[in-house]
Motif scaffolding. Structure first.
Motif, PDB file in Angstrom:
ATOM      1  N   ALA A 223     -41.738  61.484 -31.340  1.00  0.00           N
ATOM      2  CA  ALA A 223     -42.329  60.143 -31.262  1.00  0.00           C
ATOM      3  C   ALA A 223     -42.209  59.553 -29.863  1.00  0.00           C
ATOM      4  O   ALA A 223     -42.111  58.333 -29.698  1.00  0.00           O
ATOM      5  CB  ALA A 223     -41.676  59.222 -32.286  1.00  0.00           C
ATOM      6  N   GLU A 224     -42.224  60.399 -28.871  1.00  0.00           N
ATOM      7  CA  GLU A 224     -42.073  59.939 -27.487  1.00  0.00           C
ATOM      8  C   GLU A 224     -43.100  58.866 -27.159  1.00  0.00           C
ATOM      9  O   GLU A 224     -44.286  58.985 -27.490  1.00  0.00           O
ATOM     10  CB  GLU A 224     -42.233  61.111 -26.523  1.00  0.00           C
ATOM     11  CG  GLU A 224     -42.077  60.714 -25.060  1.00  0.00           C
ATOM     12  CD  GLU A 224     -42.162  61.906 -24.120  1.00  0.00           C
ATOM     13  OE1 GLU A 224     -41.871  61.736 -22.926  1.00  0.00           O
ATOM     14  OE2 GLU A 224     -42.519  62.999 -24.595  1.00  0.00           O
ATOM     15  N   GLY A 225     -42.623  57.806 -26.521  1.00  0.00           N
ATOM     16  CA  GLY A 225     -43.517  56.731 -26.116  1.00  0.00           C
ATOM     17  C   GLY A 225     -43.715  55.658 -27.168  1.00  0.00           C
ATOM     18  O   GLY A 225     -44.305  54.612 -26.875  1.00  0.00           O
ATOM     19  N   LYS A 226     -43.228  55.897 -28.379  1.00  0.00           N
ATOM     20  CA  LYS A 226     -43.393  54.915 -29.451  1.00  0.00           C
ATOM     21  C   LYS A 226     -42.139  54.043 -29.567  1.00  0.00           C
ATOM     22  O   LYS A 226     -41.025  54.480 -29.278  1.00  0.00           O
ATOM     23  CB  LYS A 226     -43.667  55.615 -30.780  1.00  0.00           C
ATOM     24  CG  LYS A 226     -44.984  56.369 -30.813  1.00  0.00           C
ATOM     25  CD  LYS A 226     -45.215  57.005 -32.177  1.00  0.00           C
ATOM     26  CE  LYS A 226     -46.563  57.745 -32.215  1.00  0.00           C
ATOM     27  NZ  LYS A 226     -46.792  58.389 -33.532  1.00  0.00           N
ATOM     28  N   ALA A 227     -42.347  52.811 -30.046  1.00  0.00           N
ATOM     29  CA  ALA A 227     -41.225  51.898 -30.248  1.00  0.00           C
ATOM     30  C   ALA A 227     -40.535  52.237 -31.567  1.00  0.00           C
ATOM     31  O   ALA A 227     -41.185  52.422 -32.597  1.00  0.00           O
ATOM     32  CB  ALA A 227     -41.719  50.458 -30.258  1.00  0.00           C
ATOM     33  N   ALA A 228     -39.227  52.343 -31.520  1.00  0.00           N
ATOM     34  CA  ALA A 228     -38.455  52.684 -32.719  1.00  0.00           C
ATOM     35  C   ALA A 228     -37.309  51.701 -32.890  1.00  0.00           C
ATOM     36  O   ALA A 228     -36.831  51.086 -31.930  1.00  0.00           O
ATOM     37  CB  ALA A 228     -37.916  54.110 -32.607  1.00  0.00           C
ATOM     38  N   GLU A 229     -36.883  51.557 -34.160  1.00  0.00           N
ATOM     39  CA  GLU A 229     -35.696  50.768 -34.464  1.00  0.00           C
ATOM     40  C   GLU A 229     -34.499  51.711 -34.395  1.00  0.00           C
ATOM     41  O   GLU A 229     -34.414  52.664 -35.162  1.00  0.00           O
ATOM     42  CB  GLU A 229     -35.815  50.151 -35.854  1.00  0.00           C
ATOM     43  CG  GLU A 229     -34.654  49.246 -36.225  1.00  0.00           C
ATOM     44  CD  GLU A 229     -34.803  48.705 -37.625  1.00  0.00           C
ATOM     45  OE1 GLU A 229     -34.448  49.441 -38.577  1.00  0.00           O
ATOM     46  OE2 GLU A 229     -35.303  47.569 -37.774  1.00  0.00           O
ATOM     47  N   VAL A 230     -33.597  51.459 -33.475  1.00  0.00           N
ATOM     48  CA  VAL A 230     -32.477  52.368 -33.234  1.00  0.00           C
ATOM     49  C   VAL A 230     -31.168  51.713 -33.679  1.00  0.00           C
ATOM     50  O   VAL A 230     -30.858  50.580 -33.269  1.00  0.00           O
ATOM     51  CB  VAL A 230     -32.375  52.761 -31.746  1.00  0.00           C
ATOM     52  CG1 VAL A 230     -31.228  53.739 -31.533  1.00  0.00           C
ATOM     53  CG2 VAL A 230     -33.691  53.369 -31.264  1.00  0.00           C
ATOM     54  N   THR A 231     -30.442  52.434 -34.528  1.00  0.00           N
ATOM     55  CA  THR A 231     -29.103  51.986 -34.922  1.00  0.00           C
ATOM     56  C   THR A 231     -28.075  52.791 -34.142  1.00  0.00           C
ATOM     57  O   THR A 231     -28.129  54.029 -34.119  1.00  0.00           O
ATOM     58  CB  THR A 231     -28.878  52.185 -36.431  1.00  0.00           C
ATOM     59  OG1 THR A 231     -29.839  51.398 -37.155  1.00  0.00           O
ATOM     60  CG2 THR A 231     -27.482  51.741 -36.828  1.00  0.00           C
ATOM     61  N   VAL A 232     -27.160  52.103 -33.464  1.00  0.00           N
ATOM     62  CA  VAL A 232     -26.131  52.769 -32.677  1.00  0.00           C
ATOM     63  C   VAL A 232     -24.764  52.398 -33.248  1.00  0.00           C
ATOM     64  O   VAL A 232     -24.473  51.221 -33.493  1.00  0.00           O
ATOM     65  CB  VAL A 232     -26.212  52.394 -31.174  1.00  0.00           C
ATOM     66  CG1 VAL A 232     -26.169  50.892 -30.978  1.00  0.00           C
ATOM     67  CG2 VAL A 232     -25.088  53.067 -30.385  1.00  0.00           C
ATOM     68  N   LYS A 233     -23.946  53.409 -33.482  1.00  0.00           N
ATOM     69  CA  LYS A 233     -22.586  53.188 -33.972  1.00  0.00           C
ATOM     70  C   LYS A 233     -21.607  53.721 -32.939  1.00  0.00           C
ATOM     71  O   LYS A 233     -21.712  54.867 -32.498  1.00  0.00           O
ATOM     72  CB  LYS A 233     -22.370  53.905 -35.310  1.00  0.00           C
ATOM     73  CG  LYS A 233     -20.963  53.698 -35.874  1.00  0.00           C
ATOM     74  CD  LYS A 233     -20.797  54.378 -37.236  1.00  0.00           C
ATOM     75  CE  LYS A 233     -19.381  54.141 -37.770  1.00  0.00           C
ATOM     76  NZ  LYS A 233     -19.189  54.784 -39.096  1.00  0.00           N
ATOM     77  N   VAL A 234     -20.664  52.887 -32.525  1.00  0.00           N
ATOM     78  CA  VAL A 234     -19.651  53.283 -31.548  1.00  0.00           C
ATOM     79  C   VAL A 234     -18.485  53.914 -32.300  1.00  0.00           C
ATOM     80  O   VAL A 234     -17.888  53.303 -33.185  1.00  0.00           O
ATOM     81  CB  VAL A 234     -19.172  52.074 -30.731  1.00  0.00           C
ATOM     82  CG1 VAL A 234     -18.036  52.483 -29.794  1.00  0.00           C
ATOM     83  CG2 VAL A 234     -20.326  51.471 -29.935  1.00  0.00           C
ATOM     84  N   THR A 235     -18.170  55.170 -31.944  1.00  0.00           N
ATOM     85  CA  THR A 235     -17.033  55.842 -32.594  1.00  0.00           C
ATOM     86  C   THR A 235     -15.792  55.849 -31.726  1.00  0.00           C
ATOM     87  O   THR A 235     -14.681  56.040 -32.225  1.00  0.00           O
ATOM     88  CB  THR A 235     -17.408  57.298 -32.957  1.00  0.00           C
ATOM     89  OG1 THR A 235     -17.744  58.006 -31.764  1.00  0.00           O
ATOM     90  CG2 THR A 235     -18.592  57.326 -33.915  1.00  0.00           C
ATOM     91  N   GLU A 236     -15.963  55.635 -30.414  1.00  0.00           N
ATOM     92  CA  GLU A 236     -14.803  55.595 -29.524  1.00  0.00           C
ATOM     93  C   GLU A 236     -15.157  54.863 -28.240  1.00  0.00           C
ATOM     94  O   GLU A 236     -16.291  54.963 -27.742  1.00  0.00           O
ATOM     95  CB  GLU A 236     -14.305  57.011 -29.195  1.00  0.00           C
ATOM     96  CG  GLU A 236     -12.986  57.040 -28.436  1.00  0.00           C
ATOM     97  CD  GLU A 236     -12.479  58.454 -28.182  1.00  0.00           C
ATOM     98  OE1 GLU A 236     -11.271  58.634 -27.955  1.00  0.00           O
ATOM     99  OE2 GLU A 236     -13.318  59.393 -28.208  1.00  0.00           O
TER     100      GLU A 236
END
Length: 473
Positions: A223-236
């Protein structure tokens, strides 16, 4: 054989050739022999069928067609040599008359290398960037080295700028997780800009176990170039600790005993890099000025072929390796197809003119390429192709591309000679003596790289009187 040359325009001629029928004898004999091996006639052994029987059973016309196709390349080549023409690419051949036992007459239209007059170029003057290295430049270089020797340690606090966070990512479009939209255990330095736009704000202030969601344009994948909803979780969360800038650091990070020696070496390397960039600028700008000086008509068919080659290479070789097609490339570049086509044509014209002008200088100045120069160029081309020198050399020989490489080196030497005659000044108005930075061989090889960049594709077309003539009628 009689031939005449008619100039249609500065880059195209028409050859008119008349061949007495007796000059077709060898080709006729070869035609009968070839047909003899291909057909079977009852009552005759294969290969022993008389010519009159072949004429009766298969028609004299088939024999004549085979003979003419066999003979045309030779007659065309003889006419090219007789007219002392420097042809480009394949001719368009039209058989005008074929009288059995009397005459063969044909025309051949073909592009030719235009005659070029190169004026005195010693007055060329160009301006390049000054090869100045500031204390700030040295500081930045040393800091980059220091950064590579940074250590990290886990901390129990919110992530801040400059920290290293280990994150898990999940990308969704229209609520659906992408097949290639999940990545776990990625280390990221906050503020480096090496990952997704928006991730810095998302992770800053999060502790281990925290997560956030943000919207970002994907930089790769399906999906390069497309807007996505990104969830980021910090593990450290890990804090980075930079080593002290002292003599101990210099001894750890380099072969030098003191920080002062390390900084001096950094300055020396930066000066060398800027001088190389300066020389490249000089070559590019001198070439541009040379192109302005010389009137060069460009053959239409040659230009069309070059544009097609460049577009084909981009669409079928370069872009697939980057995981995108032409539409995606144009979107990223912010260009329309019309703008892309216009730029491609402009680049193709420049490449063809560059080759024509520098080839003319090679001939005029009688520049030769020795084995050492060719070997050095081959080694560099092999390195850039990802092949070993032996593999690349074998591919070049098998592909009949040795003359192409020789031409590249010779054109590089021609450009180096023009640069040497030009006046080069920097933005401070100081005269730049490029001879101080490179010896003649290095200057010529660097100029060869500049020429390759200007031509930016395979050689525009073959130039040989041996190109086969192919009938169009």
């Amino acid at each position: 054989m009689k031939s005449a040359v008619e100039t249609l325009n500065p880059t195209r001629v028409r050859l008119t050739v008349e061949v007495p029928f007796e000059e077709l004898k060898d080709s006729l004999d070869a035609a009968y022999k070839k047909i003899n091996q291909q057909v079977t006639v009852k009552g005759f052994r294969k290969g022993k069928i008389p010519a009159r029987v072949i004429d009766q059973r298969f028609g004299r016309g088939a024999v004549l067609e085979e003979a003419v196709n066999d003979a045309l390349p030779k007659f065309y080549t003889d006419a090219v040599n007789e007219g002392e023409l420097n042809v480009l690419g394949q001719p368009e051949v039209d058989i005008k008359e074929l009288k059995d036992g009397e005459l063969l007459s044909f025309t051949a239209e073909v592009d030719v290398r235009p005659e070029i007059t190169i004026p005195d170029y010693s007055g060329i003057e160009v301006t390049v960037d000054a090869a100045e290295v500031s204390d700030e430049d040295v500081d930045k270089s040393v800091e980059q080295l220091r950064d590579r020797f940074a250590s990290t340690s886990a901390v129990e606090r919110a992530a801040a700028d400059g920290d290293v966070v280990t994150v898990d990512l999940e990308a969704k479009i229209d609520g659906e997780v992408l097949e290639d939209g999940v990545a776990n255990g990625i280390d990221y330095v906050i503020g480096s800009g090496d990952l997704l736009d928006g991730i810095d704000d998302a992770v800053t202030g999060l502790e281990a176990g925290g997560e956030a969601t943000f919207t970002s344009e994907l930089k790769g994948g399906s999906a390069e170039g497309k807007a996505a909803e990104v969830t980021v979780k910090v593990t450290e969360v890990k804090a980075r600790e930079l080593p002290e800038l002292d003599d101990d650091f210099a001894q750890t990070a380099s072969e030098f005993d003191t920080l002062e020696e390390l900084r001096a070496d950094s300055r020396k390397r930066l000066v060398s890099m800027k001088q190389y960039d300066q020389a490249t600028q000089a070559q590019e700008r001198v070439l541009d000025e040379l192109l302005k000086l010389v009137e060069v008509p460009v053959p239409e068919k040659l230009l069309a072929d070059e544009i097609e080659t460049r577009t084909h290479n981009l669409e079928n070789h370069q872009l697939p390796q980057m995981g995108m097609d032409l539409a995606q490339y144009l979107q990223i570049q912010g260009k329309t197809r019309e703008e892309f086509d216009s730029e491609t044509e402009e680049q193709a014209v420049k490449g063809i003119k560059t080759q024509f002008i520098l080839d003319e200088l090679v001939n005029r100045e009688k520049l030769n390429v020795n084995q050492e120069e060719l070997t050095e160029h081959l080694m560099r081309r092999a390195q850039s192709s990802g092949m070993s020198p032996d593999q690349f050399a074998q591919a070049v020989v098998e592909g009949g591309q040795v003359p192409m490489l020789v031409g590249e080196v010779a054109r590089g030497k021609a450009l180096a000679a023009v640069v040497e005659a030009a006046k080069v000044v920097d933005t401070n108005g100081e005269t730049v003596d490029l001879d101080d930075d490179e010896d003649d061989d290095e200057a010529a090889e660097a100029a060869t790289e500049t020429v390759e960049a200007a031509e930016s594709a395979e050689a525009p077309a073959s130039e040989s009187g041996d190109d086969e003539a192919k009938p169009t009628a």
